[in-house]
Design a protein around this motif. Structure first.
Motif, PDB file in Angstrom:
ATOM      1  N   LEU A   7      18.978 -30.032  -2.760  1.00 54.54           N
ATOM      2  CA  LEU A   7      17.908 -30.646  -1.972  1.00 54.54           C
ATOM      3  C   LEU A   7      17.588 -29.785  -0.751  1.00 54.54           C
ATOM      4  CD1 LEU A   7      16.061 -33.126  -1.648  1.00 54.54           C
ATOM      5  CD2 LEU A   7      17.870 -34.149  -0.278  1.00 54.54           C
ATOM      6  N   LEU A   8      18.612 -29.277  -0.082  1.00 58.18           N
ATOM      7  CA  LEU A   8      18.396 -28.406   1.079  1.00 58.18           C
ATOM      8  C   LEU A   8      17.720 -27.093   0.677  1.00 58.18           C
ATOM      9  CD1 LEU A   8      21.698 -28.887   3.122  1.00 58.18           C
ATOM     10  CD2 LEU A   8      19.420 -29.774   3.654  1.00 58.18           C
ATOM     11  N   ILE A   9      18.071 -26.562  -0.478  1.00 61.85           N
ATOM     12  CA  ILE A   9      17.416 -25.340  -0.968  1.00 61.85           C
ATOM     13  C   ILE A   9      15.927 -25.602  -1.163  1.00 61.85           C
ATOM     14  CG2 ILE A   9      17.214 -23.740  -2.912  1.00 61.85           C
ATOM     15  CD1 ILE A   9      20.269 -24.162  -3.348  1.00 61.85           C
ATOM     16  N   ALA A  10      15.611 -26.698  -1.827  1.00 61.65           N
ATOM     17  CA  ALA A  10      14.205 -27.038  -2.068  1.00 61.65           C
ATOM     18  C   ALA A  10      13.464 -27.264  -0.751  1.00 61.65           C
ATOM     19  CB  ALA A  10      14.105 -28.268  -2.963  1.00 61.65           C
ATOM     20  N   ALA A  11      14.088 -28.004   0.173  1.00 65.30           N
ATOM     21  CA  ALA A  11      13.444 -28.279   1.467  1.00 65.30           C
ATOM     22  C   ALA A  11      13.232 -26.980   2.244  1.00 65.30           C
ATOM     23  CB  ALA A  11      14.294 -29.256   2.278  1.00 65.30           C
ATOM     24  N   GLY A  12      14.207 -26.105   2.230  1.00 64.60           N
ATOM     25  CA  GLY A  12      14.074 -24.828   2.927  1.00 64.60           C
ATOM     26  C   GLY A  12      12.968 -23.983   2.329  1.00 64.60           C
ATOM     27  N   PHE A  13      12.900 -23.937   1.019  1.00 61.10           N
ATOM     28  CA  PHE A  13      11.861 -23.162   0.337  1.00 61.10           C
ATOM     29  C   PHE A  13      10.476 -23.723   0.646  1.00 61.10           C
ATOM     30  CE2 PHE A  13       9.107 -22.513  -3.384  1.00 61.10           C
ATOM     31  CZ  PHE A  13       9.094 -21.124  -3.425  1.00 61.10           C
ATOM     32  N   LEU A  14      10.328 -25.027   0.503  1.00 60.42           N
ATOM     33  CA  LEU A  14       9.023 -25.637   0.756  1.00 60.42           C
ATOM     34  C   LEU A  14       8.622 -25.525   2.225  1.00 60.42           C
ATOM     35  CD1 LEU A  14       9.301 -28.786  -1.520  1.00 60.42           C
ATOM     36  CD2 LEU A  14       7.909 -26.746  -1.902  1.00 60.42           C
ATOM     37  N   GLY A  15       9.581 -25.765   3.117  1.00 65.47           N
ATOM     38  CA  GLY A  15       9.288 -25.645   4.546  1.00 65.47           C
ATOM     39  C   GLY A  15       8.918 -24.224   4.925  1.00 65.47           C
ATOM     40  N   GLY A  16       9.679 -23.262   4.415  1.00 60.81           N
ATOM     41  CA  GLY A  16       9.379 -21.854   4.694  1.00 60.81           C
ATOM     42  C   GLY A  16       8.012 -21.465   4.169  1.00 60.81           C
ATOM     43  N   SER A  17       7.670 -21.960   2.985  1.00 60.58           N
ATOM     44  CA  SER A  17       6.342 -21.687   2.420  1.00 60.58           C
ATOM     45  C   SER A  17       5.250 -22.267   3.302  1.00 60.58           C
ATOM     46  CB  SER A  17       6.233 -22.289   1.016  1.00 60.58           C
ATOM     47  OG  SER A  17       7.166 -21.706   0.161  1.00 60.58           O
ATOM     48  N   PHE A  18       5.484 -23.444   3.816  1.00 61.97           N
ATOM     49  CA  PHE A  18       4.503 -24.081   4.696  1.00 61.97           C
ATOM     50  C   PHE A  18       4.276 -23.232   5.952  1.00 61.97           C
ATOM     51  CE2 PHE A  18       3.792 -26.752   8.444  1.00 61.97           C
ATOM     52  CZ  PHE A  18       2.533 -27.263   8.132  1.00 61.97           C
ATOM     53  N   TYR A  19       5.341 -22.763   6.566  1.00 64.28           N
ATOM     54  CA  TYR A  19       5.194 -21.973   7.796  1.00 64.28           C
ATOM     55  C   TYR A  19       4.530 -20.618   7.528  1.00 64.28           C
ATOM     56  CZ  TYR A  19       7.738 -25.332  10.586  1.00 64.28           C
ATOM     57  OH  TYR A  19       8.103 -26.460  11.258  1.00 64.28           O
ATOM     58  N   ILE A  20       4.699 -20.077   6.347  1.00 66.44           N
ATOM     59  CA  ILE A  20       4.067 -18.797   6.025  1.00 66.44           C
ATOM     60  C   ILE A  20       2.558 -18.958   5.839  1.00 66.44           C
ATOM     61  CG2 ILE A  20       3.851 -17.061   4.200  1.00 66.44           C
ATOM     62  CD1 ILE A  20       6.845 -16.979   4.031  1.00 66.44           C
ATOM     63  N   ILE A  21       2.132 -20.041   5.203  1.00 61.73           N
ATOM     64  CA  ILE A  21       0.699 -20.198   4.912  1.00 61.73           C
ATOM     65  C   ILE A  21      -0.056 -21.021   5.953  1.00 61.73           C
ATOM     66  CG2 ILE A  21       1.068 -19.984   2.435  1.00 61.73           C
ATOM     67  CD1 ILE A  21       0.530 -23.068   2.317  1.00 61.73           C
ATOM     68  N   GLN A  22       0.636 -21.488   6.980  1.00 63.13           N
ATOM     69  CA  GLN A  22       0.007 -22.359   7.971  1.00 63.13           C
ATOM     70  C   GLN A  22      -1.154 -21.670   8.688  1.00 63.13           C
ATOM     71  OE1 GLN A  22       2.777 -23.803  10.852  1.00 63.13           O
ATOM     72  NE2 GLN A  22       1.523 -25.553  11.385  1.00 63.13           N
ATOM     73  N   ALA A  28       4.503 -18.407  11.667  1.00 66.42           N
ATOM     74  CA  ALA A  28       5.297 -19.153  12.654  1.00 66.42           C
ATOM     75  C   ALA A  28       6.772 -18.838  12.365  1.00 66.42           C
ATOM     76  CB  ALA A  28       5.009 -20.642  12.547  1.00 66.42           C
ATOM     77  N   TRP A  29       7.229 -17.729  12.959  1.00 67.37           N
ATOM     78  CA  TRP A  29       8.555 -17.217  12.626  1.00 67.37           C
ATOM     79  C   TRP A  29       9.683 -18.176  12.970  1.00 67.37           C
ATOM     80  CZ3 TRP A  29       8.879 -13.638   9.225  1.00 67.37           C
ATOM     81  CH2 TRP A  29       7.858 -12.702   9.089  1.00 67.37           C
ATOM     82  N   ALA A  30       9.580 -18.895  14.067  1.00 69.24           N
ATOM     83  CA  ALA A  30      10.663 -19.812  14.469  1.00 69.24           C
ATOM     84  C   ALA A  30      10.872 -20.877  13.390  1.00 69.24           C
ATOM     85  CB  ALA A  30      10.349 -20.448  15.811  1.00 69.24           C
ATOM     86  N   GLY A  31       9.791 -21.509  12.957  1.00 67.99           N
ATOM     87  CA  GLY A  31       9.891 -22.524  11.918  1.00 67.99           C
ATOM     88  C   GLY A  31      10.365 -21.943  10.597  1.00 67.99           C
TER      89      GLY A  31
END
Length: 176
Positions: A7-22, A28-31
């Motif tokens: 679950l953490l892997i999926a959340a990290g991947f999805l969250g990281g993807s969100f910050y890259i395409i925001q 947004a490097w911090a996020g």
């Protein structure tokens, strides 16, 4: 714990993807790094949980017994195939291999890592060397059966029987 790791892997991947395409212009490097950390934590948790499960004593005992019985059946079935090879039509050998050997090979492969945890990496390498060679020889018999090469099929049946017998003997020697 392993499911939480996934679950953490999926959340990290999805969250990281969100910050890259925001934002199209910047990231947004911090996020992104926070999400990367969450993903790495998930990978760590999942791997540790997997190792712990693989080393659980009941699982090891069960797997070692599965290995013992599958190697015994593989060795006996290969020896029987060796004894009967002259009376079996070459084109039927592949069907016999599929019917007789498939389940035991799968059982062995699924449990093989328990050899490392129960004995050692050297023991695993020695058993796997013979097992893999025997399996390759059975695959060769299957191939030659499809093509109708009688002499080659018979030659590789003998080699497979020898290697699977060796794998069984090496494994049995570990237990004593």
């Amino acid at each position: 714990m392993q499911k939480l790791g996934y679950l953490l892997i999926a959340a990290g991947f999805l969250g990281g993807s969100f910050y890259i395409i925001q934002d199209k212009e910047t990231v947004a490097w911090a996020g992104y790094f926070v999400c990367l950390g969450i993903g790495v934590a998930g990978v760590t948790m999942a791997r540790l949980a997997g190792r712990k499960a693989a080393r659980h004593e009941d699982k090891l005992t069960s797997d070692v017994e599965s290995i013992r019985t599958s190697l015994a059946r593989l060795s006996e079935n290969a020896a029987q195939l060796e004894a009967e090879k002259g009376s079996i039509d070459v084109y039927e050998l592949r069907h016999r291999i599929d019917a007789v050997f498939g389940d035991d090979i799968r059982t062995f492969v699924e449990a093989r890592e328990s050899i490392v945890h129960s004995y050692s990496l050297d023991a695993y390498a020695e058993v796997m060397s013979h097992f893999a060679s025997g399996e390759r020889h059975l695959n060769r018999v299957w191939s030659t059966s499809t093509d109708g090469y009688v002499d080659e099929a018979h030659e590789y049946i003998a080699k497979a029987a020898e290697q699977l017998r060796e794998a069984r003997e090496v494994f049995e020697a570990l237990k004593s």
